[in-house]
Scaffold this motif. Structure first.
Motif, PDB file in Angstrom:
ATOM      1  N   THR A 227       0.831  -1.207   0.000  1.00 50.42           N
ATOM      2  CA  THR A 227       0.000   0.000   0.000  1.00 50.42           C
ATOM      3  C   THR A 227       0.866   1.257   0.000  1.00 50.42           C
ATOM      4  OG1 THR A 227      -1.688  -1.197   1.224  1.00 50.42           O
ATOM      5  CG2 THR A 227      -1.849   1.205   1.238  1.00 50.42           C
ATOM      6  N   LYS A 228       1.912   1.205   0.799  1.00 47.35           N
ATOM      7  CA  LYS A 228       2.796   2.373   0.879  1.00 47.35           C
ATOM      8  C   LYS A 228       3.325   2.778  -0.501  1.00 47.35           C
ATOM      9  CE  LYS A 228       7.336   3.155   2.918  1.00 47.35           C
ATOM     10  NZ  LYS A 228       8.252   2.563   3.898  1.00 47.35           N
ATOM     11  N   TRP A 229       3.763   1.790  -1.268  1.00 54.79           N
ATOM     12  CA  TRP A 229       4.361   2.130  -2.566  1.00 54.79           C
ATOM     13  C   TRP A 229       3.308   2.293  -3.652  1.00 54.79           C
ATOM     14  CZ3 TRP A 229       8.327   4.477  -1.383  1.00 54.79           C
ATOM     15  CH2 TRP A 229       9.172   4.034  -0.366  1.00 54.79           C
ATOM     16  N   GLN A 230       2.117   1.726  -3.448  1.00 52.66           N
ATOM     17  CA  GLN A 230       1.023   1.990  -4.379  1.00 52.66           C
ATOM     18  C   GLN A 230       0.547   3.440  -4.230  1.00 52.66           C
ATOM     19  OE1 GLN A 230      -1.007  -0.300  -6.732  1.00 52.66           O
ATOM     20  NE2 GLN A 230       1.181  -0.674  -6.779  1.00 52.66           N
ATOM     21  N   LYS A 231       0.492   3.911  -2.991  1.00 57.81           N
ATOM     22  CA  LYS A 231      -0.026   5.255  -2.750  1.00 57.81           C
ATOM     23  C   LYS A 231       1.049   6.337  -2.940  1.00 57.81           C
ATOM     24  CE  LYS A 231      -3.782   5.962  -0.423  1.00 57.81           C
ATOM     25  NZ  LYS A 231      -4.781   5.663  -1.461  1.00 57.81           N
ATOM     26  N   PHE A 232       2.246   5.889  -3.081  1.00 57.12           N
ATOM     27  CA  PHE A 232       3.401   6.785  -3.221  1.00 57.12           C
ATOM     28  C   PHE A 232       3.223   7.828  -4.333  1.00 57.12           C
ATOM     29  CE2 PHE A 232       7.540   7.133  -5.576  1.00 57.12           C
ATOM     30  CZ  PHE A 232       8.213   7.915  -4.662  1.00 57.12           C
ATOM     31  N   ILE A 233       2.557   7.424  -5.416  1.00 57.62           N
ATOM     32  CA  ILE A 233       2.475   8.351  -6.562  1.00 57.62           C
ATOM     33  C   ILE A 233       1.360   9.383  -6.408  1.00 57.62           C
ATOM     34  CG2 ILE A 233       3.425   6.654  -8.175  1.00 57.62           C
ATOM     35  CD1 ILE A 233       0.565   6.329  -9.265  1.00 57.62           C
ATOM     36  N   GLU A 234       0.501   9.190  -5.415  1.00 60.12           N
ATOM     37  CA  GLU A 234      -0.614  10.134  -5.256  1.00 60.12           C
ATOM     38  C   GLU A 234      -0.108  11.487  -4.803  1.00 60.12           C
ATOM     39  OE1 GLU A 234      -3.964   8.764  -2.854  1.00 60.12           O
ATOM     40  OE2 GLU A 234      -3.644   6.789  -3.753  1.00 60.12           O
ATOM     41  N   GLY A 235      -0.439  12.492  -5.582  1.00 63.74           N
ATOM     42  CA  GLY A 235      -0.041  13.851  -5.203  1.00 63.74           C
ATOM     43  C   GLY A 235       1.438  14.137  -5.420  1.00 63.74           C
ATOM     44  N   THR A 236       2.150  13.202  -6.059  1.00 63.49           N
ATOM     45  CA  THR A 236       3.565  13.465  -6.358  1.00 63.49           C
ATOM     46  C   THR A 236       3.775  13.289  -7.865  1.00 63.49           C
ATOM     47  OG1 THR A 236       4.418  11.185  -6.295  1.00 63.49           O
ATOM     48  CG2 THR A 236       4.185  12.330  -4.181  1.00 63.49           C
ATOM     49  N   ASP A 237       4.946  13.648  -8.338  1.00 63.03           N
ATOM     50  CA  ASP A 237       5.248  13.390  -9.751  1.00 63.03           C
ATOM     51  C   ASP A 237       6.215  12.206  -9.863  1.00 63.03           C
ATOM     52  OD1 ASP A 237       7.524  14.579  -8.767  1.00 63.03           O
ATOM     53  OD2 ASP A 237       7.814  15.931 -10.468  1.00 63.03           O
ATOM     54  N   GLY A 238       6.124  11.299  -8.896  1.00 65.98           N
ATOM     55  CA  GLY A 238       6.962  10.089  -8.947  1.00 65.98           C
ATOM     56  C   GLY A 238       6.212   8.941  -9.588  1.00 65.98           C
ATOM     57  N   TRP A 239       6.905   7.869  -9.835  1.00 67.81           N
ATOM     58  CA  TRP A 239       6.295   6.675 -10.415  1.00 67.81           C
ATOM     59  C   TRP A 239       6.716   5.459  -9.589  1.00 67.81           C
ATOM     60  CZ3 TRP A 239       2.155   5.826 -12.840  1.00 67.81           C
ATOM     61  CH2 TRP A 239       1.937   4.656 -13.583  1.00 67.81           C
ATOM     62  N   THR A 240       5.976   4.362  -9.715  1.00 68.98           N
ATOM     63  CA  THR A 240       6.263   3.220  -8.851  1.00 68.98           C
ATOM     64  C   THR A 240       6.325   1.919  -9.650  1.00 68.98           C
ATOM     65  OG1 THR A 240       5.683   2.269  -6.698  1.00 68.98           O
ATOM     66  CG2 THR A 240       3.864   2.677  -8.210  1.00 68.98           C
ATOM     67  N   THR A 241       6.719   0.851  -8.977  1.00 66.61           N
ATOM     68  CA  THR A 241       6.865  -0.450  -9.633  1.00 66.61           C
ATOM     69  C   THR A 241       6.185  -1.526  -8.789  1.00 66.61           C
ATOM     70  OG1 THR A 241       8.874  -0.946  -8.390  1.00 66.61           O
ATOM     71  CG2 THR A 241       9.169   0.091 -10.548  1.00 66.61           C
ATOM     72  N   ALA A 242       5.930  -2.665  -9.402  1.00 67.73           N
ATOM     73  CA  ALA A 242       5.447  -3.818  -8.641  1.00 67.73           C
ATOM     74  C   ALA A 242       6.156  -5.061  -9.170  1.00 67.73           C
ATOM     75  CB  ALA A 242       3.938  -3.958  -8.787  1.00 67.73           C
ATOM     76  N   PHE A 243       6.639  -5.868  -8.253  1.00 73.20           N
ATOM     77  CA  PHE A 243       7.293  -7.125  -8.638  1.00 73.20           C
ATOM     78  C   PHE A 243       7.204  -8.090  -7.475  1.00 73.20           C
ATOM     79  CE2 PHE A 243      11.220  -7.329  -6.122  1.00 73.20           C
ATOM     80  CZ  PHE A 243      11.254  -6.061  -5.584  1.00 73.20           C
ATOM     81  N   LEU A 244       7.222  -9.360  -7.768  1.00 76.83           N
ATOM     82  CA  LEU A 244       7.223 -10.375  -6.707  1.00 76.83           C
ATOM     83  C   LEU A 244       8.433 -11.288  -6.794  1.00 76.83           C
ATOM     84  CD1 LEU A 244       3.590 -11.777  -6.354  1.00 76.83           C
ATOM     85  CD2 LEU A 244       4.870 -10.432  -4.706  1.00 76.83           C
TER      86      LEU A 244
END
Ligand code: GLC
Ligand code: CA
Length: 575
Positions: free
Chosen positions: A322-339
């Protein structure tokens, strides 16, 4: 809500290939570039947009190619630079992109730069690496400049007889760290490791150990947290060092910005989102995105005790995601997902169940999770067919990884000396679940000898005993296979990219220890995803706030009010 500006790498499904184990084209038992080229259509059919190839550069292979002796040459058994040109073209012809690993925290000790550097104290390349004089203890014994423990066990310093100084290596002895404070070294890295490949059409890099280039120049000892040993975990001292942002920014400005390419950094020990944003905010212009290692390390022990496996706790995993999913909200950053990747055990074994009755359903449930995550997703070879860890019965002799063997031998020595007999069983068990070797076993293509990975007599690493059951050829024609499920999910992800790639993620029922339920919200519609991480049936009711319609489940006949073992569902609704 505004759709984020479209960059091709945001919507990409990236597929990671481990060259030694993907496909052997010439029967020598080792995967190669020719083998990968022969499987590009397979990756295209799967729905892959970007192929990421792990190090295929010239290397003595102490750390499977993460010890590079020449950035501008391909390791001969893998092929040639011209083979890479063909591979790049094969990807581009199909509308796919191709990225490489950028390993520039260290080189191999067989790299010309290091050979020069170690040749004399006044060699012009002496300061391209870190050289330090010895210290002496009270009894006059020579000791290293700091007490740092390396990632692969033992000291981060090796004594060099010729010039009577120690050199620094955060990883193996054969992987000396480059000194990024030296401008000539930086420029050589940009030319040799980056421009050389970008000029040939490569579309970017996965940037290895990206936050370790800047070391604290005082070289203080690490705090003693393990009083029984000299070497102490010290990663906190060399991650995110004083000049790190300056270096990553310079790499971007001088090189990356000149090409239409993507970068994804391997970012360890950086839990603070504000700090991560300094690397990946679009305006900061350093990296496009990073791997957030805290999800991947969830079930590891502490810094020294990586292989003290502690089974993951679902609410913790949910919180990290959740932390890294919500990371992009309100920022101009981007995120990743991997297992999965080449540094970990298989996700089915770690997060679900590899028992025969649950294996496939688990793989599909995890596929639902991955393909509904906001951000760029990364799939590791074999994940798409539900490959699992090596059987627990396999003896240590089947393990090849330098990290696994160093940890094992260290634990064995502690047992033999009687110092700490508890270590060996702990490390053995940890390796059975978390060992890097599990992801490095040959790809299971079909049910012929050696899983169709090689036509030779002996694959470089043992093939999984279950390959006749788990393989590509069996799954391609089977509509209900794990592979077909991944294909379907990757298509769905594209079709609903507004939701699945870009949607706002919200976690429901955070404390639930069995189920992971979340919503994804876009401008016009919303999705509800429900995943059962347990072997038991769970009660489950969809919320009544929207008219949720079931779009898919990994079960044929989903039952209202219940989630079957390892069931995953996606519902959608208009907003
Ligand atoms: C990264 C790689 C790993 C390698 C290490 C040293 O963590 O993913 O495989 O051993 O860097 O280069
Ligand atoms: Ca080969």
């Amino acid at each position: 809500m505004q759709m984020p500006t479209g960059k091709w790498w945001k919507e990409a499904a990236v597929y990671q290939v481990y060259p030694a184990s993907f496909k052997d084209s010439n029967g020598d038992g080792l995967g190669d570039i020719g083998g990968l080229i022969s499987k590009i259509d397979y990756l295209h059919d799967l729905g892959v947009d970007v192929v990421w190839l792990c190090p295929m550069f010239d290397s003595p292979q102490h750390d499977m190619g993460y010890d590079i002796s020449n950035y501008e040459k391909v390791y001969e058994p893998y092929g040639t630079v011209e083979d890479i040109d063909i591979l790049v073209k094969a990807c581009h012809d199909r509308g796919m992109r191709f990225i490489l690993d950028l390993v520039v925290n260290h080189t191999s000790d067989e790299h010309e730069w290091f050979k020069e550097s170690r040749s004399s104290r006044d060699n012009p390349k002496r300061d391209w690496y870190f050289w330090k004089p010895a210290r002496y203890d009270d009894a006059g014994n020579r000791i290293p400049p700091t007490n740092w423990r390396s990632y692969f066990a033992g000291s981060t310093w090796t004594w060099d007889e010729t010039t009577q100084e120690y050199y620094l290596h955060l990883y193996a002895t054969q992987q000396p760290d480059l000194n990024w404070n030296c401008e000539a070294a930086r420029n050589a890295i940009y030319d040799s490791a980056m421009r050389f490949w970008l000029d040939r059409g490569v579309d970017g890099f996965r940037v290895d150990t990206v936050n370790k280039y800047s070391k604290p120049l005082e070289f203080h000892d690490a705090i003693i947290t393990d009083p029984n040993h000299y070497e102490q975990p010290a990663a906190y001292m060399f991650c995110n060092g004083p000049r790190i942002h300056e270096f990553v920014k310079e790499m971007h400005d001088k090189v990356i910005s000149q090409y239409d390419c993507m970068t994804v950094g391997e970012l360890s020990l950086t839990p603070d989102p504000d700090h991560v944003l300094r690397y990946v905010s679009a305006s900061a212009k350093q990296l496009d995105m990073v791997f957030h290692i805290d999800t991947g390390n969830m079930d590891h022990g502490g810094p020294k005790d990586k292989y003290d496996h502690r089974p993951f706790i679902l609410p913790e995993l949910k919180a990290a995601i959740t932390k890294w999913q919500k990371f992009i909200e309100g920022t101009d950053g981007w995120t990743t997902a991997f297992l999965e990747n080449h540094d970990n055990g298989r996700s089915i074994d770690r997060y679900a169940s590899s028992e025969p009755e649950f294996r496939e359903i688990s793989a599909k449930m995890l596929a639902i999770m991955m393909t509904t995550m906001t951000g760029t997703i990364f799939i590791y070879q074999g994940q798409e067919i539900g490959m699992i860890n090596a059987p627990k019965e396999w003896p240590i002799e089947e393990y090849k990884d330098i990290e696994a063997l160093n940890y094992y031998n260290e634990a064995r020595a502690l047992s033999i000396s009687g110092e700490d007999p508890s270590r060996l069983p702990i490390v053995t068990r940890g390796l059975q679940i978390l060992g890097r070797d599990h992801g490095r076993m040959p790809m299971q293509w079909d049910s012929t000898a050696h899983s169709g990975f090689t036509t030779g007599d002996k694959p470089w690493m043992r093939v999984h005993d279950l390959y006749p059951e788990i393989n590509v050829a069996k799954q391609v024609p089977d509509e209900k296979s794990v592979l077909s499920f991944w294909k379907r999910m990757l298509r769905l992800r594209k079709e609903y990219r507004d939701l699945l790639v870009y949607g706002i993620f919200d976690l429901l029922d955070p404390g639930n220890e069995k189920t992971f339920v979340y919503t994804k919200t876009g401008e016009r519609r919303a999705a509800l995803v429900a995943l059962n991480f347990d072997q038991g049936v769970q009660d489950f009711e969809v919320s009544t706030d929207k008219e949720w319609k079931l779009v898919l489940s990994n079960y044929d006949a989903p039952v209202a009010g219940k989630l079957a073992p390892f069931e995953g569902r996606v519902y959608m609704s208009a907003n």
